[in-house]
Design a protein around this motif. Structure first.
Motif, PDB file in Angstrom:
ATOM      1  N   GLY A   1       0.826  -1.197   0.000  1.00 18.75           N
ATOM      2  CA  GLY A   1       0.000   0.000   0.000  1.00 18.75           C
ATOM      3  C   GLY A   1       0.862   1.249   0.000  1.00 18.75           C
ATOM      4  O   GLY A   1       1.736   1.399   0.858  1.00 18.75           O
TER       5      GLY A   1
ATOM      6  N   SER B   1      -5.150   7.097  -8.889  1.00 16.99           N
ATOM      7  CA  SER B   1      -5.204   6.631 -10.270  1.00 16.99           C
ATOM      8  C   SER B   1      -4.382   7.543 -11.169  1.00 16.99           C
ATOM      9  O   SER B   1      -3.660   7.077 -12.060  1.00 16.99           O
TER      10      SER B   1
ATOM     11  N   CYS C   1     -12.043   4.704  -3.152  1.00 15.51           N
ATOM     12  CA  CYS C   1     -11.914   4.540  -1.709  1.00 15.51           C
ATOM     13  C   CYS C   1     -13.222   4.975  -1.051  1.00 15.51           C
ATOM     14  O   CYS C   1     -14.241   5.175  -1.720  1.00 15.51           O
TER      15      CYS C   1
ATOM     16  N   THR D   1      -2.043  -1.004  -4.120  1.00 16.90           N
ATOM     17  CA  THR D   1      -3.075   0.031  -4.185  1.00 16.90           C
ATOM     18  C   THR D   1      -2.701   1.191  -3.272  1.00 16.90           C
ATOM     19  O   THR D   1      -1.618   1.207  -2.675  1.00 16.90           O
TER      20      THR D   1
ATOM     21  N   ILE E   1      -8.486   5.373  -6.923  1.00 21.45           N
ATOM     22  CA  ILE E   1      -7.216   4.696  -6.676  1.00 21.45           C
ATOM     23  C   ILE E   1      -7.089   3.512  -7.637  1.00 21.45           C
ATOM     24  O   ILE E   1      -8.089   2.942  -8.056  1.00 21.45           O
ATOM     25  N   PRO E   2      -5.870   3.134  -7.987  1.00 24.16           N
ATOM     26  CA  PRO E   2      -5.698   1.922  -8.789  1.00 24.16           C
ATOM     27  C   PRO E   2      -5.604   0.704  -7.881  1.00 24.16           C
ATOM     28  O   PRO E   2      -5.134   0.800  -6.737  1.00 24.16           O
ATOM     29  N   ILE E   3      -6.063  -0.427  -8.347  1.00 20.89           N
ATOM     30  CA  ILE E   3      -5.802  -1.705  -7.690  1.00 20.89           C
ATOM     31  C   ILE E   3      -5.157  -2.617  -8.724  1.00 20.89           C
ATOM     32  O   ILE E   3      -5.777  -2.966  -9.723  1.00 20.89           O
TER      33      ILE E   3
ATOM     34  N   ILE F   1     -12.156   0.007  -2.405  1.00 17.94           N
ATOM     35  CA  ILE F   1     -11.034  -0.304  -1.520  1.00 17.94           C
ATOM     36  C   ILE F   1     -11.345  -1.489  -0.607  1.00 17.94           C
ATOM     37  O   ILE F   1     -10.458  -2.262  -0.252  1.00 17.94           O
TER      38      ILE F   1
ATOM     39  N   VAL G   1     -10.283  -5.288  -1.434  1.00 17.79           N
ATOM     40  CA  VAL G   1      -8.901  -5.776  -1.324  1.00 17.79           C
ATOM     41  C   VAL G   1      -8.816  -6.966  -0.372  1.00 17.79           C
ATOM     42  O   VAL G   1      -8.277  -8.026  -0.724  1.00 17.79           O
TER      43      VAL G   1
END
Length: 495
Positions: free
Chosen positions: A3, A9, A35, A197, A217-219, A238, A241
């Motif tokens: 993390g 992103s 998120c 992420t 956010i990117p994952i 989020i 995850v």
């Protein structure tokens, strides 16, 4: 689980990230996951590792402590917090070893450190990363959590759309790449699943507001079982995850978990959606204290072509092609799209207002310890001056704890109902003809509040109060009315 705090992103797409680019090509990516609100660390790290939202885990903002709660979590486990994946693993796979390495000290208060086999914390992100990798190869834990905070610090120090912030991401991209190479050399990569992420994004120098820059956010999913080169099309969050990590470990989340396994990443590749990053624009949009400026467009990983317009219309492959800096000598709304093999990125938009008119706004500047707007009309300013518009762009100020009062005259050409918008980090008031129309007070991230008022043709006084507490600082005003779509309140609306 790696993390990076404030890893947005936009940060992934604009920074130079060769290691993660390779992982995306060989793994799967949810480029625009979201998120939870508020977009600050404590509730989001908790949602990441618990699979639930703040209503369930009870952690709503950064002020939360175990003995200072807004409300209790709906359940607790071995410690007096909502059970995280750490407790799920301990209960269902007691033989599994877990490592927890982190930079931000606040993480330890949210999770069950008592069930972790090895944990380590340092204020130095490099030391945290290196020790996590060292102990990983020594002990081969079933689960490693690695949390880095320096990316967030770079966003606060340099701004979240700056080279300083991107450089911090690039630095840890290199660390991640070195880790992957060691896994390959040890013949462990085929046994390993990795997720990367962030806990939130950011805008300007802060976060905590409700913009997509802060929410998205990117994952990234990589390794054993992940479909190669897949861009995920379903919406993800989020809190997805922890259930996805649990799936790999053969562990079941507790009842009430709202997060879901990101199964799309493991199903055979379908469709043809590609990862096309957005371009970076320099200089940053906003007020430019010059009569002309050259705009430069760059890509972290150039593959296709950039198309742009200057009037706010959506660019297509029939629009102007970027091949050299764009010189503008009047206000412009630059829109840019990156196209690779017929697939387009999101449109990147940047608004430019040049210093082509008179300074029609009078301002006064104050300093103090502010957590809300003080009675500025009863205080003596430290300095005063004039600016082209109501913003922070032309005024030299200290980093935190300052306030401003702006005064000007609106020139309304058409009678009717007008909506004004005050978007500020931290608090602001807006007065029209001495009447408070907008109250956006308080210490908070970038937040927009609007107010509606009927105005006659002619002139009307406008006054804005603003203060900054700590962290980010920003102020911009917009107007909407008869024949006027919502837009920044520039000098052309002032007398």
């Amino acid at each position: 689980m790696i993390g990076l705090d404030a890893f947005s992103s936009r940060g992934l797409q604009k920074a130079n990230t060769p290691a993660m680019d390779k992982m995306i090509a060989e793994g799967a990516l949810a480029p625009y996951a979201r998120c939870v609100l508020p977009t600050v660390s404590t509730p989001n790290w908790t949602s990441m590792l618990t699979g639930v939202d703040p209503v369930q885990h009870g952690i709503y903002d950064n002020s939360w402590e175990r003995d200072a709660r807004h409300w209790d979590p709906i359940r607790t486990g071995s410690e007096d917090v909502y059970p995280s994946i750490l407790s799920w693993i301990k209960a269902q796979r007691p033989e599994a070893r877990m490592h927890f390495f982190y930079e931000w000290s606040g993480l330890s208060r949210m999770f069950e450190m008592s069930v972790v086999d090895r944990h380590f914390r340092s204020k130095d992100g490099t030391e945290v990363f290196d020790k996590a990798v060292e102990h990983f190869f020594e002990e081969l834990p079933e689960f490693l959590f690695l949390g880095i905070d320096e990316t967030d610090g770079a966003g606060h120090k340099y701004g979240h759309d700056t080279q300083g912030y991107y450089d911090a991401i690039t630095y840890y991209d290199q660390k991640i790449g070195d880790f992957i190479q060691r896994l390959e050399a040890a013949d462990l990569l085929k046994e390993t699943f990795i997720m990367i992420t962030g806990d939130h994004g950011g805008i300007n120098y802060g976060h905590g507001g409700r913009t997509l820059y802060e929410l998205e956010i990117p994952i990234l999913l990589y390794g054993k079982g992940v479909t190669r080169g897949k861009v995920l099309e379903e919406p993800y969050f989020i809190y997805d995850v922890a259930p996805t990590l649990a799936y790999y470990l053969g562990v079941m989340p507790p009842a009430g978990t709202i997060g879901r396994v990101m199964e799309e990443a493991f199903s055979p590749a379908t469709g043809s959606k590609a990862y096309v990053p957005i371009p970076h624009i320099e200089p940053k949009g906003g007020f430019i204290n010059a009569s002309q400026v050259d705009l430069t467009l760059t890509l972290s990983n150039p593959k296709g072509s950039l198309y742009y317009t200057l009037d706010g219309t959506v660019p297509t492959e029939r629009s102007s092609v970027y091949n050299a800096p764009i010189r503008i000598s009047e206000d412009a709304l630059l829109s840019v799209v990156h196209v690779v093999d017929g697939q387009a990125s999101r449109v990147e938009v940047s608004d430019y207002r040049l210093a082509t008119g008179n300074r029609k706004i009078a301002w006064k500047y104050y300093e103090g310890s502010f957590t809300s707007l003080p009675p500025l009309d009863k205080m003596a300013p430290l300095k005063s001056g004039n600016s082209h518009e109501i913003s922070l762009d032309e005024i030299t100020h200290r980093e935190d704890q300052f306030a401003l009062m702006f005064n000007g005259t609106l020139a309304i050409e058409t009678e009717g109902d007008y909506v004004f918008y005050a978007n500020s980090d931290d608090g602001s008031f807006l007065f029209i003809n001495g009447e408070k129309l907008i109250d956006n007070d308080g210490s908070h991230g970038l937040t927009e509040v609007s107010g509606k008022i009927a105005l006659t043709k002619g002139t009307h006084s406008i006054e804005v109060w603003y203060f900054d507490d700590f962290g980010g600082q920003d102020l911009n005003l917009s107007i909407q009315g008869p024949g006027i779509p919502k837009q920044i309140l520039t000098h052309r609306f002032l007398k």
